[in-house]
Design a protein around this motif. Structure first.
Motif, PDB file in Angstrom:
ATOM      1  N   ALA A 144     -11.628 -27.992 114.936  1.00 35.19           N
ATOM      2  CA  ALA A 144     -12.168 -28.352 116.249  1.00 35.19           C
ATOM      3  C   ALA A 144     -11.401 -27.650 117.355  1.00 35.19           C
ATOM      4  CB  ALA A 144     -12.121 -29.864 116.442  1.00 35.19           C
ATOM      5  N   PHE A 145     -12.089 -27.453 118.490  1.00 31.61           N
ATOM      6  CA  PHE A 145     -11.512 -26.707 119.607  1.00 31.61           C
ATOM      7  C   PHE A 145     -11.687 -27.454 120.930  1.00 31.61           C
ATOM      8  CE2 PHE A 145     -12.611 -23.590 116.403  1.00 31.61           C
ATOM      9  CZ  PHE A 145     -11.504 -22.752 116.372  1.00 31.61           C
ATOM     10  N   GLY A 146     -10.660 -27.346 121.763  1.00 33.26           N
ATOM     11  CA  GLY A 146     -10.733 -27.750 123.156  1.00 33.26           C
ATOM     12  C   GLY A 146     -11.342 -29.110 123.409  1.00 33.26           C
ATOM     13  N   HIS A 147     -12.478 -29.119 124.112  1.00 32.06           N
ATOM     14  CA  HIS A 147     -13.126 -30.349 124.536  1.00 32.06           C
ATOM     15  C   HIS A 147     -14.016 -30.981 123.476  1.00 32.06           C
ATOM     16  CE1 HIS A 147     -12.129 -28.367 128.379  1.00 32.06           C
ATOM     17  NE2 HIS A 147     -12.159 -29.571 128.919  1.00 32.06           N
ATOM     18  N   TYR A 234      -6.937 -29.038 114.750  1.00 27.33           N
ATOM     19  CA  TYR A 234      -7.406 -29.109 116.139  1.00 27.33           C
ATOM     20  C   TYR A 234      -6.647 -28.099 116.996  1.00 27.33           C
ATOM     21  CZ  TYR A 234      -8.067 -30.548 120.929  1.00 27.33           C
ATOM     22  OH  TYR A 234      -8.336 -30.528 122.263  1.00 27.33           O
ATOM     23  N   PHE A 235      -7.388 -27.337 117.811  1.00 30.73           N
ATOM     24  CA  PHE A 235      -6.800 -26.360 118.720  1.00 30.73           C
ATOM     25  C   PHE A 235      -7.038 -26.812 120.159  1.00 30.73           C
ATOM     26  CE2 PHE A 235      -7.372 -24.221 114.767  1.00 30.73           C
ATOM     27  CZ  PHE A 235      -6.256 -23.407 114.650  1.00 30.73           C
ATOM     28  N   ALA A 236      -5.986 -26.813 120.951  1.00 36.31           N
ATOM     29  CA  ALA A 236      -6.048 -27.352 122.314  1.00 36.31           C
ATOM     30  C   ALA A 236      -6.658 -26.365 123.301  1.00 36.31           C
ATOM     31  CB  ALA A 236      -4.654 -27.767 122.777  1.00 36.31           C
ATOM     32  N   VAL A 237      -7.313 -25.337 122.784  1.00 38.48           N
ATOM     33  CA  VAL A 237      -7.994 -24.343 123.623  1.00 38.48           C
ATOM     34  C   VAL A 237      -9.409 -24.147 123.084  1.00 38.48           C
ATOM     35  CG1 VAL A 237      -5.884 -23.108 124.241  1.00 38.48           C
ATOM     36  CG2 VAL A 237      -7.156 -22.421 122.210  1.00 38.48           C
ATOM     37  N   GLY A 238     -10.255 -23.545 123.892  1.00 39.54           N
ATOM     38  CA  GLY A 238     -11.606 -23.268 123.453  1.00 39.54           C
ATOM     39  C   GLY A 238     -11.647 -22.143 122.441  1.00 39.54           C
ATOM     40  N   GLU A 239     -12.678 -22.143 121.614  1.00 38.80           N
ATOM     41  CA  GLU A 239     -12.822 -21.092 120.599  1.00 38.80           C
ATOM     42  C   GLU A 239     -13.008 -19.719 121.218  1.00 38.80           C
ATOM     43  OE1 GLU A 239     -16.771 -22.701 121.684  1.00 38.80           O
ATOM     44  OE2 GLU A 239     -14.929 -23.641 120.976  1.00 38.80           O
ATOM     45  N   ALA A 240     -13.375 -19.674 122.516  1.00 36.08           N
ATOM     46  CA  ALA A 240     -13.522 -18.379 123.188  1.00 36.08           C
ATOM     47  C   ALA A 240     -12.215 -17.602 123.185  1.00 36.08           C
ATOM     48  CB  ALA A 240     -14.010 -18.583 124.620  1.00 36.08           C
ATOM     49  N   THR A 241     -11.085 -18.311 123.076  1.00 33.31           N
ATOM     50  CA  THR A 241      -9.773 -17.657 122.999  1.00 33.31           C
ATOM     51  C   THR A 241      -9.711 -16.691 121.819  1.00 33.31           C
ATOM     52  OG1 THR A 241      -8.730 -19.628 123.939  1.00 33.31           O
ATOM     53  CG2 THR A 241      -7.281 -18.081 122.792  1.00 33.31           C
ATOM     54  N   PHE A 242     -10.446 -17.006 120.753  1.00 30.89           N
ATOM     55  CA  PHE A 242     -10.367 -16.220 119.513  1.00 30.89           C
ATOM     56  C   PHE A 242     -11.642 -15.419 119.259  1.00 30.89           C
ATOM     57  CE2 PHE A 242      -8.171 -20.314 119.088  1.00 30.89           C
ATOM     58  CZ  PHE A 242      -6.860 -19.871 119.007  1.00 30.89           C
ATOM     59  N   ARG A 243     -12.504 -15.334 120.253  1.00 33.43           N
ATOM     60  CA  ARG A 243     -13.785 -14.668 120.066  1.00 33.43           C
ATOM     61  C   ARG A 243     -13.587 -13.211 119.639  1.00 33.43           C
ATOM     62  NH1 ARG A 243     -16.729 -15.038 125.262  1.00 33.43           N
ATOM     63  NH2 ARG A 243     -16.861 -17.262 124.781  1.00 33.43           N
ATOM     64  N   GLY A 244     -14.182 -12.841 118.525  1.00 31.17           N
ATOM     65  CA  GLY A 244     -14.081 -11.476 118.033  1.00 31.17           C
ATOM     66  C   GLY A 244     -12.792 -11.147 117.318  1.00 31.17           C
TER      67      GLY A 244
END
Length: 357
Positions: A144-147, A234-244
């Protein structure tokens, strides 16, 4: 299966070679039609888009909820497809799961998935939240990510993550400034991420780990939690951080105990525009049909190059032989431990049928 083609003429109003390409595509569809009808996608990972109610606020678009969060946002559908593409690049087969009004592809059980992923846009009702709890409690894995689960099926913000008990976290509210890269614990960093730290970001959820959870990245940026027979990451950031970022998804999947379903020897990349600059050169789709498992491989560069690859043997089971549908040629299968090796030439597509004993 649905197949869509769109043509745009040049400035002179001519279509040129594009019409020939459409003709070739039509021939291909005709040659493999029997393996497209009633086919179902094979997936080891479920990417959950959500179960929004009919009156959900702006599902599929930017919600006012995100106004105070400066992470680059794209629509939930596009983000879910982006995750699936990242997983594909890392060698994993995935499927987007949703339930909305009379439209749903949510399975009766999540047990077939080795893991499920909750992007931070996900909107879930209590029924499906409980299905996720049951899945993990019985041995599943949740990422899970972020919010994620901080908004309900109507798009309303909750006081805390609905699955905080599963994630092993406590939300202290809001976001915090954290201008540093994500750095996993030393042993995890070496074993799964080849010593890589991930690009700096500037905001993260204001999260602390529950007493029975384990912080696996500095500053509470990633938290591991055992839940029943299963586990969550769980990651305290959005998955966009790891996009690509294929290295992240490969490392995370291995850390969660999942081997890639499909591997290419010396996997090439392909440059393109959009929000990702590089993607895997080959598009792969694995379907379950009445005749057996069918793998489609599409070469984005259409160069008719021979490619060597392998599948986890458990995916194709006791398949003793395989053939390329378009040409009718036999595809030699070589068993190597847990994997089955073979080579084919997409031109620019090849469709492989794995025959069961």
């Amino acid at each position: 299966a649905s197949i869509y083609l769109a043509l745009t003429p040049n400035h002179a109003g001519e279509y040129g070679e594009d019409l020939e390409a459409v003709g070739e595509a039509g021939k291909w569809v005709k040659s493999v039609k029997d393996y497209l009808d009633h086919a179902k996608p094979h997936a080891d990972v479920g990417v959950i888009l959500g179960t929004p109610s009919m009156d959900a606020e702006n599902f599929g678009n930017k919600n006012a909820f995100w106004n105070d969060y400066n992470q680059t946002q794209i629509s939930p559908e596009t983000e879910a497809m982006s995750i699936c593409e990242d997983l594909e690049n890392a060698g994993y087969f995935s499927q987007i799961l949703y339930a909305y009004a009379d439209y749903t592809n949510w399975p009766a059980s999540l047990s077939k998935f080795k893991a499920i992923i909750l992007p931070e846009h996900v909107e879930l009702d209590e029924e499906h939240l409980q299905k996720i709890r049951d899945y993990v409690r019985e041995g599943g894995k949740c990422i899970a990510f972020g919010h994620a689960t901080l908004i309900d099926e109507a798009g309303k913000r909750l006081a805390d993550h609905a699955l905080a008990d599963l994630f092993g976290i406590q939300n202290r509210g809001g976001i915090v400034y954290a201008p540093a890269p994500i750095e996993f614990e030393t042993d995890l960093k070496k074993k799964y991420f080849r010593g890589v730290t991930f690009d700096p970001f500037f905001e993260k959820m204001n999260i602390i780990a529950s007493p029975d959870a384990r912080v696996i990245a500095k500053e509470n940026k990633a938290i591991y939690h055992k839940y029943g027979e299963g586990e969550s990451y769980y990651f305290a950031v959005g998955e966009a951080t790891f996009r690509g970022n294929t290295s992240f998804w490969t490392g995370l999947s291995r850390m969660a105990g999942m081997q890639p379903g499909l591997q290419f020897q010396n996997p090439p990349s392909h440059e393109r525009g959009g929000f990702k600059k590089y993607v895997h050169r080959y598009v792969t789709i694995l379907n379950e049909t009445s005749q057996g498992k069918v793998l489609h491989i599409i070469d984005r560069q259409a160069s008719s190059s021979r490619v060597e690859l392998s599948l986890l043997t458990e995916i194709i089971g006791d398949a003793a032989r395989a053939e390329a549908i378009e040409s009718g040629e036999e595809v030699e299968l070589l068993r190597d431990g847990e994997r089955t090796l073979f080579s084919v030439t997409p031109d620019p597509v090849v469709t492989i049928l794995f025959h069961s004993n």
